[in-house]
Scaffold this active site. Structure first.
Site, short mmCIF file in Angstrom:
data_model
loop_
_atom_site.label_atom_id
_atom_site.label_comp_id
_atom_site.label_asym_id
_atom_site.label_seq_id
_atom_site.Cartn_x
_atom_site.Cartn_y
_atom_site.Cartn_z
N ARG A 1 42.18 44.90 -10.36
CA ARG A 1 41.37 45.97 -10.96
C ARG A 1 41.75 46.14 -12.42
O ARG A 1 42.92 46.29 -12.74
CB ARG A 1 41.66 47.32 -10.28
CG ARG A 1 41.11 47.47 -8.88
CD ARG A 1 39.63 47.85 -8.95
NE ARG A 1 39.14 48.18 -7.62
CZ ARG A 1 38.77 47.28 -6.71
NH1 ARG A 1 38.85 46.00 -6.99
NH2 ARG A 1 38.33 47.67 -5.54
N ARG B 1 0.81 -1.22 0.00
CA ARG B 1 0.00 0.00 0.00
C ARG B 1 0.84 1.28 0.00
O ARG B 1 0.34 2.37 -0.23
CB ARG B 1 -0.97 0.00 1.20
CG ARG B 1 -2.19 -0.86 0.96
CD ARG B 1 -3.02 -1.01 2.21
NE ARG B 1 -2.40 -1.91 3.18
CZ ARG B 1 -2.80 -2.06 4.44
NH1 ARG B 1 -3.82 -1.37 4.89
NH2 ARG B 1 -2.19 -2.91 5.25
#
Ligand code: UD1
Ligand code: MG
Length: 452
Positions: A428, A22
């Protein structure tokens, strides 16, 4: 009587050879988790907690997955399943020489508590009692076996619903399925069960009438209905989960934990929450979460396999994965994920960050959008950040890499080499700025589109 004296010994047989059809699942029924732990493990834990030294699980052939998940539990195979009495018979050879009492438990009844098993086991200590049955009063007796009492109030028999008369069906006291049987009588009583009944099965419940016929006594111990819920479907699995979650919350609150919205928090059986922990709404604890005293867990956090030390603040919307350690007074903020990463005492990672396979020293500050690039498609590598370091926002740390104590990494950097202690690491591109360019661009575009 000392704990080692023979009659105080306890074994437990856990029946789990039913098919569990089930559930409609490829996963064996008893391995479906409740509060993060497979159902059968709850039953094993309850049996151990009530003092069972010897454990036998009865499984159907092919359930190796179940057997492997149960260290220290002997496995008996029942093939084919011909009823609960037949299942216990399959375990008998593994119980040879057993003295004291034998508990019979069901693998799909995960909410049973050790204290109830202790009471059931203790009932066997009364003179002449060979069997003790756990009874309960469900809201609807339905398919449960009914406990039929005699004039003296003793248990005369258990009658399965399929064979019960109208009068017997009206009995509200039902069989929970859990039993304790004196070890010395187990083989004889179980051996006397036959399959002459409506289902053609060997009903374990028949041991009650068999014991009575032999002049032995049978005791009934009553338990709470919410402990003996049997899980046969996903619906019952959800019911069991809800009952256990409520039980766990109550236990934590009694120990000094505040849940701001208790029903929205999901716990695991092994969740550890210290005193004065506050848990905001919608927090999920997966397996192996350990939260020390005084921690605050903010809303919508997900925590699994992680440790959070005293005074730390986690979330909202934090994700702590296995191996995450948040140090004392450290902060982990929104949309921050830690995996196999240690955040040192007082360190902060407050926004939009992934720290994987990393260690962050005490007092370090991890800027918004910092990512440890720990995986190159083949290998996982570590990132080590020293005490008091400052990692600027939107930094990518390409592991393996180290940042020394007190170093500062400028925002937007990609860190590809070791940064020395107290150094500045900056990556940078040269900025370009053209005054008035944007306004001139827009004017030219409008003209080209004929808008002026
Ligand atoms: C059983 C009881 C019933 C009780 C109910 C409580 C019997 C005959 N009936 O009925 O009185 O009210 O539990 O929930 O015992 N199992 C095996 N091998 C088998 C059959 C079952 O290992 O051949 C295992 C199952 O995996 C399960 C447990 O035994 O864990 C109970 O079996 P189940 O078929 O659910 O029994 P019920 O019909 O519910
Ligand atoms: Mg059942």
């Amino acid at each position: 009587m000392s704990a080692s004296s023979p009659s105080s010994q306890t074994a437990a047989v856990i029946l789990a050879a039913g098919k569990g059809t089930r559930m409609r699942s490829d996963l064996p029924k008893v391995l479906h988790p409740v509060a993060g732990v497979p159902m059968i493990h709850h039953v094993v834990a309850a049996a151990r907690a009530c003092g069972a030294e010897r454990l036998v699980a009865v499984l159907s052939p092919g359930l190796t997955q179940v057997a492997e998940s149960l260290p220290g539990v002997a496995v008996a195979v029942q093939d084919p399943p011909r009823g609960t009495g037949h299942a216990v018979a399959a375990a008998l050879s593994l119980l040879e020489g057993q003295t004291g009492g034998v508990l019979i438990l069901f693998g799909d009844t995960p909410l049973i508590e050790a204290e109830t098993l202790r009471r059931l086991r203790a009932a066997l200590d009364e003179p002449n009692v060979a069997v003790a049955v756990l009874g309960f009063r469900p809201a609807e007796a339905g398919a449960y076996g009914r406990l039929v009492l005699d004039e003296e109030g003793g248990l005369a028999a258990i009658v399965e619903a399929a064979e019960a008369s109208e009068a017997q069906l009206a009995i509200s006291l039902c069989n929970a399925g859990v039993m304790a049987i004196r070890a010395g009588y187990l083989a004889t009583l179980v051996g006397a069960i036959d399959d002459t009944n409506a289902k053609g099965e060997f009903y374990l419940t028949d041991v009650v009438a068999i014991a009575r016929l032999r002049g032995l006594s049978v005791a009934v111990v009553e338990g709470a209905a919410d402990e003996v819920l049997g899980v046969n479907s996903r619906i019952e699995l959800a019911e069991a989960e809800a009952i256990l979650q409520a039980r766990l919350r109550t236990r934590h609150m009694a120990a000094g934990v505040t849940f701001e919205d208790p029903g929205s928090v999901r716990l695991c059986l092994d969740t550890e929450l210290g005193q004065d922990v506050t848990v905001a709404p919608h927090v999920v604890f997966g397996p192996k979460a350990r939260i020390a005293a005084g921690v605050r867990i903010n809303a919508f956090s997900h925590i699994e396999g992680a440790t959070v030390e005293t005074g730390a603040i986690v979330g909202p919307f934090a994700r702590l994965r296995p191996g995450a350690v948040v140090g004392r007074n450290a902060h982990v903020g929104n949309f921050v994920e830690l995996k196999n990463a240690v955040l040192g005492e007082g360190a902060k990672a407050n926004h939009l960050t992934y720290l994987g396979d990393a260690s962050v020293g005490a007092g370090a500050n991890i800027g918004a959008g910092t990512i440890t690039c720990n995986y190159d498609g083949f290998n996982k590598s570590r990132t080590e950040i020293g005490e008091g370091a400052f990692i600027g926002s939107n930094t990518a740390l390409v592991a393996p890499v180290t940042v020394g104590a007190g170093a500062i990494v400028g925002a937007g950097s990609v860190v590809v080499e070791a940064v020395a202690a107290d150094a500045l690491y900056l990556e940078r591109a040269k900025p370009v700025q053209k005054p008035g360019w944007a306004a001139r661009f827009r004017a030219a575009m409008r003209k080209a589109k004929g808008k002026e």
